[in-house]
Design a protein around this motif. Structure first.
Motif, mmCIF file in Angstrom:
data_model
loop_
_atom_site.group_PDB
_atom_site.id
_atom_site.type_symbol
_atom_site.label_atom_id
_atom_site.label_comp_id
_atom_site.label_asym_id
_atom_site.label_seq_id
_atom_site.Cartn_x
_atom_site.Cartn_y
_atom_site.Cartn_z
ATOM 1 N N PHE A 268 -7.660 6.243 -7.764
ATOM 2 C CA PHE A 268 -7.142 4.881 -7.587
ATOM 3 C C PHE A 268 -5.643 4.834 -7.884
ATOM 4 C CE2 PHE A 268 -6.021 0.841 -9.663
ATOM 5 C CZ PHE A 268 -6.226 -0.033 -8.595
ATOM 6 N N MET A 269 -5.219 5.438 -8.985
ATOM 7 C CA MET A 269 -3.803 5.383 -9.359
ATOM 8 C C MET A 269 -2.919 6.160 -8.384
ATOM 9 S SD MET A 269 -3.864 5.543 -13.533
ATOM 10 C CE MET A 269 -4.800 7.086 -13.612
ATOM 11 N N THR A 270 -3.386 7.317 -7.910
ATOM 12 C CA THR A 270 -2.594 8.066 -6.936
ATOM 13 C C THR A 270 -2.503 7.320 -5.608
ATOM 14 O OG1 THR A 270 -4.590 9.335 -6.363
ATOM 15 C CG2 THR A 270 -3.064 10.320 -7.929
ATOM 16 N N SER A 271 -3.534 6.585 -5.244
ATOM 17 C CA SER A 271 -3.486 5.790 -4.013
ATOM 18 C C SER A 271 -2.448 4.675 -4.128
ATOM 19 C CB SER A 271 -4.866 5.198 -3.715
ATOM 20 O OG SER A 271 -5.836 6.208 -3.548
ATOM 21 N N VAL A 272 -2.405 4.016 -5.286
ATOM 22 C CA VAL A 272 -1.402 2.962 -5.502
ATOM 23 C C VAL A 272 0.008 3.549 -5.452
ATOM 24 C CG1 VAL A 272 -0.508 1.302 -7.185
ATOM 25 C CG2 VAL A 272 -2.973 1.489 -6.813
ATOM 26 N N LEU A 273 0.212 4.693 -6.102
ATOM 27 C CA LEU A 273 1.524 5.327 -6.090
ATOM 28 C C LEU A 273 1.927 5.774 -4.686
ATOM 29 C CD1 LEU A 273 1.411 7.489 -9.353
ATOM 30 C CD2 LEU A 273 2.697 5.397 -8.955
ATOM 31 N N THR A 274 0.960 6.196 -3.887
ATOM 32 C CA THR A 274 1.256 6.604 -2.518
ATOM 33 C C THR A 274 1.756 5.420 -1.697
ATOM 34 O OG1 THR A 274 -0.437 8.332 -2.616
ATOM 35 C CG2 THR A 274 0.299 7.648 -0.435
ATOM 36 N N VAL A 275 1.138 4.258 -1.858
ATOM 37 C CA VAL A 275 1.590 3.055 -1.142
ATOM 38 C C VAL A 275 2.995 2.664 -1.594
ATOM 39 C CG1 VAL A 275 1.132 0.600 -0.770
ATOM 40 C CG2 VAL A 275 -0.762 2.233 -0.769
ATOM 41 N N ILE A 276 3.248 2.704 -2.901
ATOM 42 C CA ILE A 276 4.584 2.372 -3.424
ATOM 43 C C ILE A 276 5.620 3.344 -2.875
ATOM 44 C CG2 ILE A 276 5.976 2.239 -5.522
ATOM 45 C CD1 ILE A 276 3.468 1.328 -7.002
ATOM 46 N N GLN A 277 5.274 4.628 -2.840
ATOM 47 C CA GLN A 277 6.194 5.630 -2.307
ATOM 48 C C GLN A 277 6.524 5.349 -0.852
ATOM 49 O OE1 GLN A 277 4.644 9.616 -2.380
ATOM 50 N NE2 GLN A 277 6.375 10.490 -1.300
ATOM 51 N N TYR A 278 5.549 4.918 -0.068
ATOM 52 C CA TYR A 278 5.774 4.633 1.345
ATOM 53 C C TYR A 278 6.827 3.535 1.521
ATOM 54 C CZ TYR A 278 4.986 2.478 5.900
ATOM 55 O OH TYR A 278 5.175 1.921 7.141
ATOM 56 N N TYR A 279 6.701 2.461 0.761
ATOM 57 C CA TYR A 279 7.642 1.348 0.909
ATOM 58 C C TYR A 279 9.031 1.708 0.370
ATOM 59 C CZ TYR A 279 3.997 -1.817 2.494
ATOM 60 O OH TYR A 279 3.003 -2.417 3.230
ATOM 61 N N ILE A 280 9.103 2.511 -0.683
ATOM 62 C CA ILE A 280 10.404 2.946 -1.182
ATOM 63 C C ILE A 280 11.101 3.834 -0.158
ATOM 64 C CG2 ILE A 280 11.564 4.298 -2.968
ATOM 65 C CD1 ILE A 280 9.504 3.333 -4.955
ATOM 66 N N GLU A 281 10.359 4.761 0.449
ATOM 67 C CA GLU A 281 10.940 5.612 1.488
ATOM 68 C C GLU A 281 11.438 4.776 2.660
ATOM 69 O OE1 GLU A 281 8.365 8.693 2.780
ATOM 70 O OE2 GLU A 281 8.010 9.477 0.780
ATOM 71 N N LYS A 282 10.672 3.773 3.033
ATOM 72 C CA LYS A 282 11.068 2.904 4.139
ATOM 73 C C LYS A 282 12.354 2.154 3.805
ATOM 74 C CE LYS A 282 9.129 -0.670 7.175
ATOM 75 N NZ LYS A 282 7.938 -1.536 7.420
ATOM 76 N N HIS A 283 12.459 1.682 2.550
ATOM 77 C CA HIS A 283 13.655 0.946 2.131
ATOM 78 C C HIS A 283 14.884 1.850 2.166
ATOM 79 C CE1 HIS A 283 16.362 -1.561 -0.242
ATOM 80 N NE2 HIS A 283 16.526 -0.527 -1.072
ATOM 81 N N PHE A 284 14.791 3.050 1.599
ATOM 82 C CA PHE A 284 15.951 3.918 1.539
ATOM 83 C C PHE A 284 16.285 4.518 2.900
ATOM 84 C CE2 PHE A 284 15.255 3.849 -3.049
ATOM 85 C CZ PHE A 284 16.561 3.736 -3.481
ATOM 86 N N SER A 285 15.314 4.638 3.775
ATOM 87 C CA SER A 285 15.610 5.075 5.139
ATOM 88 C C SER A 285 16.481 4.047 5.839
ATOM 89 C CB SER A 285 14.304 5.292 5.909
ATOM 90 O OG SER A 285 14.578 5.652 7.239
ATOM 91 N N ARG A 286 16.164 2.756 5.636
ATOM 92 C CA ARG A 286 16.973 1.688 6.220
ATOM 93 C C ARG A 286 18.348 1.632 5.565
ATOM 94 N NH1 ARG A 286 13.559 -1.858 5.618
ATOM 95 N NH2 ARG A 286 14.236 -2.745 3.624
ATOM 96 N N SER A 287 18.400 1.808 4.244
ATOM 97 C CA SER A 287 19.668 1.788 3.526
ATOM 98 C C SER A 287 20.558 2.948 3.942
ATOM 99 C CB SER A 287 19.424 1.838 2.017
ATOM 100 O OG SER A 287 18.662 0.726 1.600
ATOM 101 N N SER A 288 19.933 4.112 4.218
ATOM 102 C CA SER A 288 20.707 5.273 4.646
ATOM 103 C C SER A 288 21.355 5.023 5.998
ATOM 104 C CB SER A 288 19.808 6.507 4.707
ATOM 105 O OG SER A 288 20.519 7.622 5.164
#
Length: 317
Positions: A268-288
């Motif tokens: 459960f915790m790794t699944s939550v972290l995976t979702v958070i990682q996805y949105y952070i990557e998306k944010h920094f991809s746009r920022s880049s």
């Protein structure tokens, strides 16, 4: 060419029909899919109907107060260890890239030492550090000690866990950050220097925002790995999720159901972290992408151009 001439050409039928496309049938894919579904059905059916797994016992312990307390300590270890690892990794990466040979050499030795020894060994060393250093203090080398502390009192099980996990993680994060910084074109640093920006400001405003696109994915993986690596502190007896599970099943002998309970919470915790990682990557991809556009704008200004609409609707110079 006229229609009569086209029709009289040899090999061209007068009533030519349009070509009908026939899709290729991938029978191998269908067969593989059926086999996978069949095997998945067998595994799921076996897990659900296996009486030895004792699913009612799993459900009764899933939200047990002791399990939740161990889960809380696991999350605390993960967060604090990653903070230590990320901050230490950034400092080590900057030191490793420094032109000063002493700073670069010190960072290299640190990374070599902590990546070259097993984490479980480091945890045990920190936990039993008092055997080698009964007291630690501050003072003049080979002279007066101004203040000292008892090592056993200073380094508790929580402190030993954080030192072992955090300092080990810093060595790996240093290489991740260094790779991200080196992925940025060197011309960016030269352009920033030409604009009169300091090295610190260049690192914060130009290099790191672009390097984050490379740094974030492995950092997310390291965080997920850290969540599971915290289970190693069971060797020094810190009260985290796996230690709680071991304590409970050593008393009631419900080993398998309690291990399933721990596995369910980790999933459960790794699944939550995976979702958070996805949105952070998306944010920094746009920022880049935005940062790249900004650098292009600054570069144009350095060449004497400025962006804007002229009176005729074109780009003014």
């Amino acid at each position: 060419m006229s229609e009569s001439t086209e029709a009289s050409r040899p090999g061209v039928p007068n009533d030519a029909a349009p070509i009908k496309a026939v899709p290729v049938r991938h029978y191998g894919r269908w067969i593989a899919g059926v086999i996978i579904l069949f095997l998945a059905f067998i595994v799921i059916q076996s897990v659900i109907t296996n009486q030895a797994l004792k699913w009612p016992v799993v459900g009764s312990y899933l939200f047990d107060s002791r399990i939740l307390h161990g889960l809380q300590n696991t999350l605390l270890l993960t967060v604090l260890s990653m903070v230590i690892g990320i901050v230490g990794g950034i400092l080590l990466a900057v030191m490793r890239l420094s032109p000063n040979p002493l700073m670069s050499g010190a960072a290299s030795i640190y990374i070599w030492l902590f990546r070259g020894t097993p984490l479980i060994t480091q945890l045990i060393i920190w936990n039993f550090l008092a055997l080698a250093y009964p007291r630690v203090g501050l003072g003049i080398p080979f002279g007066t000690t101004f203040v000292s502390w008892d090592t056993n009192t200073l380094i508790t099980q929580l402190t030993a866990s954080l030192l072992g996990l955090g300092l080990n993680e810093a060595a790996y994060m240093a290489e991740i950050v260094r790779g991200g910084i080196q992925s940025v074109d060197g011309g960016q640093l030269e352009a920033a220097s030409a604009l009169g920006m300091s090295r610190g400001k260049t690192l914060r405003r130009i290099i790191l925002p672009q390097a984050m696109r490379v740094i974030i994915p492995p950092t997310g993986n390291e965080t997920i790995s850290m969540l599971k690596t915290t289970s190693l502190v069971v060797v020094i007896g810190y009260f985290e999720l796996m230690q709680v599970v071991r304590t409970i099943y050593s008393q009631n002998y419900e080993t398998v159901p309690l291990l399933i309970t721990a596995a369910a919470w980790y999933l459960f915790m790794t699944s939550v972290l995976t979702v958070i990682q996805y949105y952070i990557e998306k944010h920094f991809s746009r920022s880049s992408s935005q940062a790249t556009a900004t650098q292009a704008k600054w570069g144009s200004r350095m060449l004497g151009f400025r962006f804007g609409r002229g009176r005729e609707g074109g780009v003014s110079q």
